[in-house]
Design an enzyme around this catalytic site. Structure first.
Site, short mmCIF file in Angstrom:
data_model
loop_
_atom_site.label_atom_id
_atom_site.label_comp_id
_atom_site.label_asym_id
_atom_site.label_seq_id
_atom_site.Cartn_x
_atom_site.Cartn_y
_atom_site.Cartn_z
N GLU A 174 26.90 6.14 23.14
CA GLU A 174 26.67 5.44 24.64
C GLU A 174 25.71 3.90 23.67
O GLU A 174 24.46 4.54 23.74
CB GLU A 174 26.11 5.17 25.57
CG GLU A 174 26.50 6.78 25.81
CD GLU A 174 25.98 7.57 27.30
OE1 GLU A 174 24.79 6.64 27.91
OE2 GLU A 174 26.32 8.93 27.56
N ASP A 427 29.49 18.68 29.14
CA ASP A 427 28.58 17.31 28.65
C ASP A 427 27.38 17.74 27.65
O ASP A 427 27.36 18.92 27.30
CB ASP A 427 27.69 17.48 29.89
CG ASP A 427 27.31 15.79 30.24
OD1 ASP A 427 27.17 15.17 29.63
OD2 ASP A 427 26.27 15.41 31.37
N GLU A 475 33.19 10.25 27.84
CA GLU A 475 32.24 9.44 28.44
C GLU A 475 31.84 8.59 27.00
O GLU A 475 32.27 7.57 26.60
CB GLU A 475 30.90 9.66 28.15
CG GLU A 475 29.86 8.74 29.39
CD GLU A 475 29.21 10.16 29.70
OE1 GLU A 475 27.84 9.19 30.91
OE2 GLU A 475 27.70 10.41 29.00
N GLU A 481 26.15 5.33 35.16
CA GLU A 481 25.20 5.77 35.60
C GLU A 481 23.97 5.39 34.76
O GLU A 481 22.37 5.24 35.06
CB GLU A 481 25.29 6.94 33.77
CG GLU A 481 24.69 6.65 33.34
CD GLU A 481 24.78 8.34 32.48
OE1 GLU A 481 25.04 8.97 33.30
OE2 GLU A 481 24.95 8.45 30.61
#
Length: 679
Positions: A174, A427, A475, A481
């Site tokens: 990310e 996750d 993701e 988030e």
């Protein structure tokens, strides 16, 4: 013998012979002739790319170092070379279009050390991969993958910046984008792909890898050549194979390598390595409809996909289960999830997720929460037509042993599939070394065996989503988030989320679907925004959030806010609930990287339109000439005239349109626009 056939064979042999005896310089062009890939094998193997007369890549090194039985091998000497044009297409039922055309010029190059190079020239990009035809096991010590640019071009760079446990290659994938010249890339930092380089006259080149299997993913680092004329270089870097690891990282949710090997991969022998690719475009909007990742991915490995049903999902974690007006305490308990199921059923939402907290910290089978009656929830969901997806850490799903086979995974999946669970949100992978990539494939195959869906977090898509379309989402995105903990800096939030929202569709989404988790009903302009974990909000307008449902690709698309918020804003919820998560056709109408997007998608005879902007207000004109003949009833949501004061302000109206119409739309600062057009 047929004389035409004989003549064809002779010409083919002459062409092949010519390629073999010429100087070590080979070219292949795209179907439209605009793009040319040149491979030179004089002293070392390099590839270069030109597009419509513009040099896109200077000669860039291709190499591999292999150890086999004590011998050091490489690509070796190129012998036979074959060239041809390929025309192909394949069905894509879980994608942004129902069919992908796969047309390219191909070079196949064969070496004396059993390493082949396959090169493809597409109209919108180029790619190559190395293929081992060895029959004995081998070790890949290193691979050289270069992308050499002629000048110090501006780039959009997604840096690795939050390593798990301080380990260089352990990261969530990310990243916001640093916008800087290639020469200013931080030499000690890794970047992830896709990464964009901006050439003159608006041309963009996007560097990516694709079709990764049983091999590590590719990071990039910048390296400026000191030799004049050698350009500015992006070089691939690959995580070495992990030898030892421990439980650690955030909240002990990761398996963090503590010792790595001096090699990057172990191969059984025959194997295709991942593609090293670039996408090239003269028009930014075309990136929004590019199929490069899908073309270069492995073919679907599930023979019967009839059980795979994409859809939307009501999610608990982002909104902190903030429901009001009920006679029970909201939280991780049975009553709360019965309420979520009822909400989903009323609003035609196919699934709910029960996120972290339903299971024990170290197991998915033991010490389950006594406050959650899974059997009762599953039965209620089946009665209401709503499926349940469970959260899991990667390490718990594999029993903390990435190389221990699938015994633990199979036992878990068999158990919960028999109960009626629909899938798992897996996750904290947070790595893409060979071990993790292999594990991702094993989990996907096991899930498919038990007819379970998957949502992978801590990974970016790498091609497995075509091989196993039961993997709905990844993701690897700075999604909603991040608003929960976003700090303020000066007069606004530290990060420019609306700009990211109109950058990620061109770059991160190019690799595959992204679990951004949109749908915030509390919206704020810069002056009013602040991070709040328990009562989160979004940057930008209400319609900015609504337009994400058409813009962002995700076969399992989240509704991130609470049922209470969606019921308070029912007409927005009704609109969101109608937007599909896969489509039959996509048309990129307009856009500019980092500034705005305008896209149209079709499902059946209904069209879904959306536009997003950064903090800059925009006035755009949408030409509807892509519509088939006939009248369409347009259900339109636009930013309200007072959205600059209150970001929740919107206008909702209906009108009739045809293919001859043009729609003038206004996007507020941080704004959006979206419509559904039905016959």
């Amino acid at each position: 013998m047929n004389h035409n056939l004989l003549r064809s064979i002779v010409l083919t042999v002459m062409s092949l012979t010519t390629l073999m005896v010429q100087a070590a310089h080979y070219e292949v062009s795209s179907p439209n002739g605009k793009l040319t890939v040149t491979v030179n094998t004089d002293e070392a193997v390099t590839w270069s790319v030109s597009y419509n007369g513009t040099v896109v890549l200077l000669p860039s090194a291709i190499d591999i170092q292999i150890q086999q039985g004590g011998k050091a091998l490489g690509i070796g000497k190129i012998g036979k070379v074959a060239k041809r044009q390929i025309t192909n297409s394949f069905a894509t039922p879980f994608y942004k279009k129902e069919k992908v055309d796969d047309n390219y010029g191909q070079l196949m190059m064969y070496s004396n050390q059993k390493v082949q190079i396959e090169v493809r020239a597409y109209d919108d990009g180029a790619a190559y991969r190395l293929i081992s035809s060895n029959t004995k096991p081998l070790v890949v010590s290193s691979e050289t993958a270069e992308y050499r640019f002629a000048d110090d071009y501006q780039a959009f760079v997604p840096y690795v910046n939050d390593n798990r446990g301080g380990e260089r290659y352990c990261y969530s994938f990310e990243s916001y984008y640093d916008e800087q010249p290639l020469s200013q890339m931080f030499p000690d930092s890794l970047a992830i792909t896709p990464l964009a380089v901006c050439l003159p006259d608006g041309m963009k080149v996007i560097v990516m890898d694709a079709g990764v299997e049983n091999y590590p993913g590719m990071f990039l680092r910048g390296e400026r050549s000191e030799v004049r004329g050698k350009g500015h270089v992006l070089k691939g870097e690959f995580a070495p194979y992990p030898l030892e690891q421990k439980v650690g990282g955030f909240d002990r949710l990761n398996l963090v390598p503590t010792r790595r090997a001096d090699y990057i991969a172990c191969l059984d022998g025959k194997q295709s390595l991942p593609w090293r690719a670039i996408v090239i475009t003269e028009r930014d909007a075309d990136i929004l409809n590019c199929d490069m990742a899908q073309r270069l991915a492995p073919e679907c490995r599930i023979s019967d996909t009839s059980w795979i049903r994409p859809g939307k999902v009501a999610w608990d974690w982002w909104n902190n289960t903030n429901i009001t007006g009920v006679n029970f305490p909201a939280g991780m308990n049975t009553d709360t999830y019965l309420y979520y199921i009822d909400f989903a059923a009323r609003n035609h939402i196919e699934y709910i997720i029960i996120d972290e907290g339903w299971s024990g910290k170290e197991s998915l089978m033991d010490r389950l929460s006594p406050d959650i009656d899974l059997a009762r929830l599953i039965a209620h969901g089946q009665q209401k037509g709503v499926g349940i997806i469970l959260w899991s850490s990667w390490r718990n799903l594999i029993g903390n042993n990435p190389t221990g086979g699938t015994a633990v995974t199979d036992a878990v999946m068999k158990h919960y599939a028999a109960m009626g669970i629909k899938g798992f949100k897996v996750d904290f992978f947070d790595r893409d070394d060979q071990q993790v990539i292999a594990s991702a494939y094993e989990i996907a195959a096991c899930a498919a065996k038990h007819h379970l869906y998957l949502d992978y977090h801590g990974l970016k898509p790498f091609g497995i989503q075509r091989a196993f379309p039961n993997i709905f989402n990844f993701e690897g995105v700075k999604g909603l988030e991040n608003s929960k903990w976003e700090p303020r800096a000066g007069d606004g939030p530290l990060h420019n989320q609306p700009r990211y929202d109109v950058t990620a569709p061109y770059l991160r989404m190019l690799a595959g679907p992204m679990d951004y988790t949109p749908g915030a009903m509390t919206n704020a302009m810069k002056d009013c925004f602040f991070g709040n974990n328990d009562h989160p909000m979004s940057q930008g307008t209400r319609v900015h959030q609504m337009a994400m449902y058409t813009t962002f690709e995700a076969p399992l698309q989240m509704l991130a806010d609470s049922p209470t918020q969606y019921m308070r804003n029912q007409e927005c919820t009704d609109f969101i609930a109608q937007v599909p998560t896969t489509f039959d056709e996509t048309i990129a109408l307009d856009g500019k990287l980092g500034e705005y997007t305008v896209i149209a998608r079709r499902k059946g005879t209904t069209w879904y339109l959306a536009a997003l902007t950064d903090w800059t207000p925009r006035d755009l004109t949408l030409n509807l000439n892509f519509l088939p003949a006939g009248q369409y009833h347009a259900d339109i949501f636009a930013d309200g005239v007072n959205a600059l004061k209150d970001a929740t302000d919107y206008q909702h109206h209906l009108q009739t349109v045809t293919a001859t119409d043009r729609l003038n739309i206004h996007l507020s600062s941080g704004g959006g626009w979206t419509a559904i057009l039905k016959k």
